[in-house]
Motif scaffolding. Structure first.
Motif, PDB file in Angstrom:
ATOM      1  N   GLU A  56       0.821  -1.205   0.000  1.00 53.84           N
ATOM      2  CA  GLU A  56       0.000   0.000   0.000  1.00 53.84           C
ATOM      3  C   GLU A  56       0.860   1.262   0.000  1.00 53.84           C
ATOM      4  O   GLU A  56       0.504   2.275  -0.599  1.00 53.84           O
ATOM      5  CB  GLU A  56      -0.925   0.004   1.223  1.00 53.84           C
ATOM      6  N   HIS A  64      -1.804   7.156   7.881  1.00 59.15           N
ATOM      7  CA  HIS A  64      -2.207   7.519   9.234  1.00 59.15           C
ATOM      8  C   HIS A  64      -1.038   8.257   9.890  1.00 59.15           C
ATOM      9  O   HIS A  64       0.121   7.910   9.662  1.00 59.15           O
ATOM     10  CB  HIS A  64      -2.562   6.249  10.004  1.00 59.15           C
ATOM     11  N   ARG A 149     -12.608   0.723  13.563  1.00 60.72           N
ATOM     12  CA  ARG A 149     -12.216  -0.154  12.456  1.00 60.72           C
ATOM     13  C   ARG A 149     -13.383  -0.431  11.522  1.00 60.72           C
ATOM     14  O   ARG A 149     -13.165  -0.902  10.394  1.00 60.72           O
ATOM     15  CB  ARG A 149     -11.625  -1.455  12.981  1.00 60.72           C
ATOM     16  N   CYS A 151     -15.114   1.649   9.957  1.00 59.94           N
ATOM     17  CA  CYS A 151     -15.094   2.590   8.834  1.00 59.94           C
ATOM     18  C   CYS A 151     -13.692   3.063   8.440  1.00 59.94           C
ATOM     19  O   CYS A 151     -13.480   3.468   7.295  1.00 59.94           O
ATOM     20  CB  CYS A 151     -15.928   3.830   9.159  1.00 59.94           C
ATOM     21  N   HIS A 152     -12.755   3.049   9.377  1.00 60.19           N
ATOM     22  CA  HIS A 152     -11.460   3.664   9.133  1.00 60.19           C
ATOM     23  C   HIS A 152     -10.328   2.649   8.981  1.00 60.19           C
ATOM     24  O   HIS A 152     -10.309   1.615   9.642  1.00 60.19           O
ATOM     25  CB  HIS A 152     -11.107   4.619  10.281  1.00 60.19           C
ATOM     26  N   ALA A 153      -9.381   2.989   8.111  1.00 61.75           N
ATOM     27  CA  ALA A 153      -8.166   2.195   7.945  1.00 61.75           C
ATOM     28  C   ALA A 153      -7.171   2.570   9.031  1.00 61.75           C
ATOM     29  O   ALA A 153      -7.074   3.737   9.411  1.00 61.75           O
ATOM     30  CB  ALA A 153      -7.565   2.450   6.562  1.00 61.75           C
ATOM     31  N   ASN A 154      -6.444   1.593   9.534  1.00 66.40           N
ATOM     32  CA  ASN A 154      -5.484   1.856  10.620  1.00 66.40           C
ATOM     33  C   ASN A 154      -4.165   2.420  10.112  1.00 66.40           C
ATOM     34  O   ASN A 154      -3.495   3.168  10.823  1.00 66.40           O
ATOM     35  CB  ASN A 154      -5.195   0.566  11.394  1.00 66.40           C
ATOM     36  N   THR A 157      -4.716   4.366   3.253  1.00 65.00           N
ATOM     37  CA  THR A 157      -5.928   4.334   2.444  1.00 65.00           C
ATOM     38  C   THR A 157      -5.799   5.338   1.308  1.00 65.00           C
ATOM     39  O   THR A 157      -4.986   6.257   1.380  1.00 65.00           O
ATOM     40  CB  THR A 157      -7.174   4.669   3.292  1.00 65.00           C
ATOM     41  N   ASN A 159      -8.647   6.847   0.400  1.00 63.33           N
ATOM     42  CA  ASN A 159      -9.884   7.589   0.606  1.00 63.33           C
ATOM     43  C   ASN A 159      -9.704   8.756   1.580  1.00 63.33           C
ATOM     44  O   ASN A 159      -8.803   8.742   2.411  1.00 63.33           O
ATOM     45  CB  ASN A 159     -10.967   6.645   1.141  1.00 63.33           C
ATOM     46  N   THR A 164     -11.833   3.321   4.934  1.00 64.52           N
ATOM     47  CA  THR A 164     -11.407   2.100   4.267  1.00 64.52           C
ATOM     48  C   THR A 164     -12.333   1.781   3.093  1.00 64.52           C
ATOM     49  O   THR A 164     -13.447   2.321   3.012  1.00 64.52           O
ATOM     50  CB  THR A 164     -11.393   0.921   5.265  1.00 64.52           C
ATOM     51  N   ASP A 165     -11.883   0.948   2.178  1.00 64.53           N
ATOM     52  CA  ASP A 165     -12.723   0.560   1.036  1.00 64.53           C
ATOM     53  C   ASP A 165     -13.861  -0.353   1.468  1.00 64.53           C
ATOM     54  O   ASP A 165     -14.966  -0.281   0.948  1.00 64.53           O
ATOM     55  CB  ASP A 165     -11.889  -0.168  -0.027  1.00 64.53           C
ATOM     56  N   THR A 167     -15.252  -3.090   4.995  1.00 69.82           N
ATOM     57  CA  THR A 167     -15.078  -3.494   6.383  1.00 69.82           C
ATOM     58  C   THR A 167     -15.449  -4.956   6.545  1.00 69.82           C
ATOM     59  O   THR A 167     -16.315  -5.475   5.832  1.00 69.82           O
ATOM     60  CB  THR A 167     -15.945  -2.624   7.314  1.00 69.82           C
TER      61      THR A 167
END
Length: 206
Positions: A56, A64, A149, A151-154, A157, A159, A164-165, A167
């Motif tokens: 990634e 982050h 987690r 909705c959000h990437a740790n 991303t 976005n 996150t794309d 879940t």
């Protein structure tokens, strides 16, 4: 403990015993050092997969904060502890969790608690419909509060807002199709029907 502590290299896998220009006598800068192993997927003894970060990072992705500043140790204890994923403080490893501030101690080390504690706010979050705090609406529940987690990437991303794309919900992968607008956005997810919000001109919620 971190498994690498007890392999043939031991401490010297990460630390130079005699000299280093890096803090803590590290052999490489922190993020580079972590990616020596975490560049690819790792399967733990319990069968859980730790997703590799390097693929990634090679793309045009948003990082982050701790990863952007190359400080993985901001969130993770590199030697080990008794918390999920060796996190330094509490953070739920599940999709649902009853809301208690102490459960999100890791997040609130950087983010303000009012993000999830105040039902209405004009400033604590951009995720609001008028002054209705939509983080509060999702997270602050006595039983099935959606955790970060959901909705959000740790780590990374492509976005906005570290969304996150998709879940994971049990064995399902639920897409999160978010579209940002000038003062809000629209979420067309597998969790609910299409819903929009606007900070300036509140949308009537269903």
């Amino acid at each position: 403990h971190h498994p690498k502590l007890l392999d043939e290299k031991g401490c010297q896998r990460c630390h130079s015993p005699h000299y280093s220009s890096k803090k803590f006598h590290l052999v490489k800068p922190p993020r580079q050092l972590c990616l020596t192993c975490h560049s690819k997927d790792i399967k733990t003894r319990s069968g859980r997969k730790i997703v590799g970060v390097q693929p990634e990072l090679a793309k045009e992705m948003k990082l982050h904060g701790p990863l952007a500043t190359e400080d993985c140790g901001k969130c993770h204890e590199p030697h080990g502890n008794d918390k999920f994923s060796f996190l330094r403080k509490s953070y739920p490893g599940t999709f649902y969790s009853p809301y208690k501030p102490e459960v999100y101690a890791l997040c609130f080390g950087c983010h303000k608690e009012s993000l999830a504690a105040d039902s209405r706010t004009p400033t604590a979050t951009k995720f609001r419909n008028g002054n209705l705090n939509l983080h509060y609406l999702h997270v602050n529940r006595p039983e099935k509060g959606r955790t970060c987690r959901a909705c959000h990437a740790n780590h990374v991303t492509k976005n906005p807002h570290m969304l996150t794309d998709s879940t994971s919900f049990g064995t399902w992968s639920i897409p999160i199709k978010y579209k940002e607008s000038k003062n809000g956005g629209t979420c067309v997810s597998g969790c609910h029907w299409s819903m929009s919000y606007d900070r300036e001109n509140p949308v009537k919620l269903r």
